[in-house]
Design an enzyme around this catalytic site. Structure first.
Site, PDB file in Angstrom:
ATOM      1  N   ALA A  67       0.795  -1.232   0.000  1.00 51.91           N
ATOM      2  CA  ALA A  67       0.000   0.000   0.000  1.00 51.91           C
ATOM      3  C   ALA A  67       0.826   1.279   0.000  1.00 51.91           C
ATOM      4  O   ALA A  67       0.257   2.366   0.050  1.00 51.91           O
ATOM      5  CB  ALA A  67      -0.944   0.005   1.205  1.00 51.91           C
ATOM      6  N   TYR A 116       6.734 -14.592 -13.600  1.00 46.58           N
ATOM      7  CA  TYR A 116       5.705 -13.754 -12.993  1.00 46.58           C
ATOM      8  C   TYR A 116       4.323 -14.358 -13.232  1.00 46.58           C
ATOM      9  O   TYR A 116       3.502 -14.450 -12.310  1.00 46.58           O
ATOM     10  CB  TYR A 116       5.782 -12.353 -13.582  1.00 46.58           C
ATOM     11  CG  TYR A 116       4.722 -11.408 -13.077  1.00 46.58           C
ATOM     12  CD1 TYR A 116       4.798 -10.859 -11.798  1.00 46.58           C
ATOM     13  CD2 TYR A 116       3.637 -11.070 -13.884  1.00 46.58           C
ATOM     14  CE1 TYR A 116       3.819  -9.991 -11.338  1.00 46.58           C
ATOM     15  CE2 TYR A 116       2.651 -10.199 -13.423  1.00 46.58           C
ATOM     16  CZ  TYR A 116       2.751  -9.662 -12.156  1.00 46.58           C
ATOM     17  OH  TYR A 116       1.776  -8.798 -11.704  1.00 46.58           O
TER      18      TYR A 116
END
Length: 264
Positions: A17, A160
């Site tokens: 965040a 990924y």
């Protein structure tokens, strides 16, 4: 607003965040009256929280510096939220790393361990301790960050993509496990987003190809039907819906939030 879409007063824990999608999501949820706890391995998460709190001083959230690849740190993170609020309504497991572009024939064990340590193991730890708490309280909303790279293979993104594909199946398995407790589990799948992770990718490509950063960024937009990059607020819109009564019958889904770039 009726209770059907109401989320004000809920508590949300958001990982990754400090910036990017996580930051934008925290800002958007705070604007809706959700108490937001921001977690990130980057110490800048404290400044991100200070900026949010300055705009929403009634918000009872806080910031935590956490490495989600460390199980004990994740357990302590969830415990801190529950000690403060008495419950955990929403967890958005957004923290993740790209790891760079690698052909499978060249990727190193060190990079594999780093990407899976954060993207899969870290997400699994967050799901684990959120699930422990939400089983006790018999309600809650778990949202993971997936990716369209985890749905279809892309050259040089196998590492990924594999980590995100694992998150997709983790999401669906946990949805089945948590359904008897009234807890929903879903994943939002962004594509191209206006984040530092994406800008770093474009800077690297610009250096390798000789095409300017600005030109590469311009070339992306025609491929996105809605004509812009995604933001954290876009993900927050889906999360807010899932956390409200109006989204309470949705679980085990991989929800594309990508401007129409991909339909898989």
């Amino acid at each position: 607003m009726t209770a059907f879409r109401e989320i004000a007063g809920k508590t949300a824990l958001i990982t990754g965040a400090a910036r990017g999608i996580g930051q934008g999501c925290a800002e958007a949820l705070a604007a809706e009256g959700v108490h937001v706890v921001l977690a990130d391995v980057l110490p800048e998460v404290e400044k991100t929280w200070e900026d949010i709190h300055a705009r929403y001083p009634e918000n009872r959230g806080f910031a935590l510096t956490v490495d989600i690849s460390r199980e004990e740190q994740v357990r302590s993170m969830v415990d801190r939220v529950v000690e403060t609020f008495g419950r955990l309504d929403i967890i958005y497991n957004n923290a993740g790393i790209n790891g760079g572009e690698w052909e499978i024939s060249d990727v190193t064990e060190e990079v594999i361990d780093r990407v899976f340590g954060v993207n899969l193991k870290g997400t699994m730890f967050c799901c684990k301790y959120a699930a422990v708490q939400m089983k006790k309280q018999r309600f809650g909303t778990i949202v993971n960050t997936g990716s369209f790279y985890g749905k279809v293979g892309h050259a040089k993104s196998g590492l990924y993509g594999a980590s995100k594909a694992a998150i997709h199946t983790l999401t669906q398995a946990l949805a089945l496990e948590m359904a008897p407790y009234g807890v929903t589990v879903n994943a939002v799948c962004p594509a191209l987003a206006a984040t530092e992770m994406h800008w770093a990718y474009l800077r690297k490509e610009a250096a390798e190809t000789g095409v300017s950063f600005e030109e590469l960024a311009k070339r992306e937009l025609p491929g996105i039907p809605l004509g812009r990059l995604g933001t954290g607020a876009d993900s927050a819109g889906a999360i807010a819906w899932l956390a409200s009564e109006s989204g309470s019958y949705v679980t085990g889904q991989l929800i594309n939030v990508n401007g129409g770039l991909d339909f898989t």
